[in-house]
Design an enzyme around this catalytic site. Structure first.
Site, PDB file in Angstrom:
ATOM      1  N   LYS A  52      -0.853  -9.243   3.371  1.00  0.00           N
ATOM      2  CA  LYS A  52      -0.110  -8.712   4.503  1.00  0.00           C
ATOM      3  C   LYS A  52      -1.055  -7.898   5.396  1.00  0.00           C
ATOM      4  O   LYS A  52      -1.853  -6.795   4.723  1.00  0.00           O
ATOM      5  CB  LYS A  52       1.085  -8.012   3.985  1.00  0.00           C
ATOM      6  CG  LYS A  52       1.686  -7.279   5.137  1.00  0.00           C
ATOM      7  CD  LYS A  52       3.120  -6.909   4.772  1.00  0.00           C
ATOM      8  CE  LYS A  52       3.356  -5.534   4.125  1.00  0.00           C
ATOM      9  NZ  LYS A  52       2.795  -4.461   4.764  1.00  0.00           N
TER      10      LYS A  52
ATOM     11  N   ASP B  67      -0.786  -6.085   0.013  1.00  0.00           N
ATOM     12  CA  ASP B  67      -1.132  -5.481   1.492  1.00  0.00           C
ATOM     13  C   ASP B  67      -2.636  -5.075   1.368  1.00  0.00           C
ATOM     14  O   ASP B  67      -3.339  -4.669   0.520  1.00  0.00           O
ATOM     15  CB  ASP B  67      -0.336  -3.997   1.312  1.00  0.00           C
ATOM     16  CG  ASP B  67       0.592  -4.018   2.308  1.00  0.00           C
ATOM     17  OD1 ASP B  67       0.625  -4.605   3.226  1.00  0.00           O
ATOM     18  OD2 ASP B  67       1.499  -2.983   2.017  1.00  0.00           O
TER      19      ASP B  67
ATOM     20  N   GLU C 267       9.763  -3.590  10.333  1.00  0.00           N
ATOM     21  CA  GLU C 267      10.039  -2.344   9.820  1.00  0.00           C
ATOM     22  C   GLU C 267      10.715  -1.349  10.775  1.00  0.00           C
ATOM     23  O   GLU C 267       9.888  -1.114  11.891  1.00  0.00           O
ATOM     24  CB  GLU C 267       8.560  -1.884   8.997  1.00  0.00           C
ATOM     25  CG  GLU C 267       8.899  -0.497   8.269  1.00  0.00           C
ATOM     26  CD  GLU C 267       7.893   0.123   7.451  1.00  0.00           C
ATOM     27  OE1 GLU C 267       7.146  -0.657   7.130  1.00  0.00           O
ATOM     28  OE2 GLU C 267       8.074   1.162   7.160  1.00  0.00           O
TER      29      GLU C 267
ATOM     30  N   ASP D 221       0.929  -1.119  -0.050  1.00  0.00           N
ATOM     31  CA  ASP D 221      -0.071   0.039   0.035  1.00  0.00           C
ATOM     32  C   ASP D 221       0.925   1.376   0.079  1.00  0.00           C
ATOM     33  O   ASP D 221       0.441   2.419  -0.073  1.00  0.00           O
ATOM     34  CB  ASP D 221      -0.992  -0.032   0.996  1.00  0.00           C
ATOM     35  CG  ASP D 221      -0.341  -0.190   2.417  1.00  0.00           C
ATOM     36  OD1 ASP D 221       0.687  -0.369   2.480  1.00  0.00           O
ATOM     37  OD2 ASP D 221      -1.062   0.027   3.455  1.00  0.00           O
ATOM     38  N   SER D 222       2.238   1.005  -0.010  1.00  0.00           N
ATOM     39  CA  SER D 222       2.887   2.230  -0.384  1.00  0.00           C
ATOM     40  C   SER D 222       2.842   2.958  -1.601  1.00  0.00           C
ATOM     41  O   SER D 222       3.116   3.944  -1.979  1.00  0.00           O
ATOM     42  CB  SER D 222       4.539   1.678  -0.014  1.00  0.00           C
ATOM     43  OG  SER D 222       4.693   0.653  -1.055  1.00  0.00           O
TER      44      SER D 222
ATOM     45  N   GLU E 193      -0.976  -5.331   8.887  1.00  0.00           N
ATOM     46  CA  GLU E 193      -0.155  -4.732   9.982  1.00  0.00           C
ATOM     47  C   GLU E 193      -0.806  -5.095  11.285  1.00  0.00           C
ATOM     48  O   GLU E 193      -1.973  -5.066  11.621  1.00  0.00           O
ATOM     49  CB  GLU E 193      -0.055  -3.229   9.604  1.00  0.00           C
ATOM     50  CG  GLU E 193       0.390  -2.912   8.295  1.00  0.00           C
ATOM     51  CD  GLU E 193       0.554  -1.157   8.232  1.00  0.00           C
ATOM     52  OE1 GLU E 193       0.183  -0.522   9.153  1.00  0.00           O
ATOM     53  OE2 GLU E 193       0.980  -0.921   7.215  1.00  0.00           O
TER      54      GLU E 193
HETATM   55  O1  KIV Z   1       3.476  -0.835   1.719  1.00  0.00           O
HETATM   56  C1  KIV Z   1       4.909  -1.420   1.479  1.00  0.00           C
HETATM   57  O2  KIV Z   1       5.307  -1.352   0.508  1.00  0.00           O
HETATM   58  C2  KIV Z   1       5.456  -1.977   2.730  1.00  0.00           C
HETATM   59  C3  KIV Z   1       6.447  -2.556   2.685  1.00  0.00           C
HETATM   60  C4  KIV Z   1       7.656  -1.410   2.429  1.00  0.00           C
HETATM   61  C5  KIV Z   1       7.146  -3.490   3.714  1.00  0.00           C
HETATM   62  O3  KIV Z   1       4.689  -2.447   3.653  1.00  0.00           O
END
Ligand code: KIV
Length: 279
Positions: free
Chosen positions: A118, A88, A187, A49-50, A120
């Protein structure tokens, strides 16, 4: 070798830790990036989600939607990468109830082609993680600096520097392992803490700003290839300067257009019969 033998799986990744082989991971949000990551031999592609910050230029990841993540996961999975594709789950897509989390995780698998998701958080998220694992979708944990908690954490700050917080991260990691997540992203935590977590759990740890003792490493693709010319965190190593390469290419393109040097003969089509003109 048959394709399936080369395809990365959660089982193969767990085995890598036992064998002491390091795991490589990078983000990708589209087909060309996923293709080059897979061709280079990356183990895990994270549709992170970056993308809210990297592609959408938002100040944080909080505004990213389920639709955004489904779309970008589909672009990645259509590259048919040998890397494991993990998506994510964005903020608000698993916080309301375990059932909400399961519904969205199923969308990422069914519509996006994800092979895992993924989430959090540690013990706070046990119910939703258990529910997702219960429908046989592999889950990657994420502890330490969890960007979806940015407002509660008070900014993008290194986590677990003090003993009490460090102990919480260790307990969260142990709880996630017990539950059955296949690996944990760590992280922005001190290297010594990441080392301890890595020793205390039998599943792989994937570090980002968490030192060299993790079982694997992950970076944001655009950071590591230097596609962004903005601020980069201390933990990024820039392996290329793609921004400058592209900038230079575009400057040359503009100059060639202006001078009449592009297109040339070799980039132009010709009539078959030069005597015959279409009006
Ligand atoms: O959103 C993302 O890209 C991440 C990674 C940098 C671990 O969570």
């Amino acid at each position: 070798m048959p394709r399936l033998e080369n395809k990365q799986t959660v089982c193969a990744l767990k085995k890598k830790k036992k064998l002491g082989e390091k795991i490589s991971s990078v983000t990708a949000y589209d087909f060309p990036t996923a293709k080059v990551a897979s061709d280079a031999g990356i183990d895990i592609i994270l549709v992170g989600d970056s993308l809210g910050m990297v592609l959408q230029n938002r100040p944080n990841t909080l505004g990213v939607t389920v639709e955004d993540m489904v779309y970008h996961t589909r672009m990645v999975s259509q590259a048919d990468p040998l890397s494991l594709v993990v998506t994510d789950m964005p903020f608000g897509s698993y916080h309301l109830s375990p059932m909400q989390g399961v519904e969205n995780a199923i969308r990422f698998v069914k519509e996006g082609g994800a092979e895992g998701v993924k989430l959090e958080g540690g013990r706070k998220r046990l119910d939703v993680i258990r529910a997702i694992l219960d429908v046989d979708i592999p889950v990657l944990g994420h502890l330490g600096l969890t960007p979806q908690s940015i407002h509660a954490l008070g900014g993008f700050k290194v986590q677990g520097k003090l003993k009490e917080k460090a102990d919480e991260i260790i307990e969260d990691a142990i709880a996630l392992e017990k539950l059955g997540v296949f690996a944990i992203v760590l992280e922005s935590i001190p290297a010594e803490l990441a080392q301890e977590v890595t020793q205390r759990v039998s599943i792989p740890t994937i570090g980002i700003g968490a030192g060299k003792h993790c079982d694997g490493q992950i970076l944001v693709f655009h950071d590591l290839v230097g596609f962004t010319n903005v601020y980069l965190p201390k933990f990024v190593r820039k392996y290329a300067d793609v921004y400058s390469t592209i900038h230079h290419a575009l400057e040359n393109y503009i100059a060639d257009i202006r001078s009449g040097n592009f297109p040339g003969e070799e980039e132009s089509y010709r009539l078959k019969d030069p005597g015959h003109h279409h009006s």
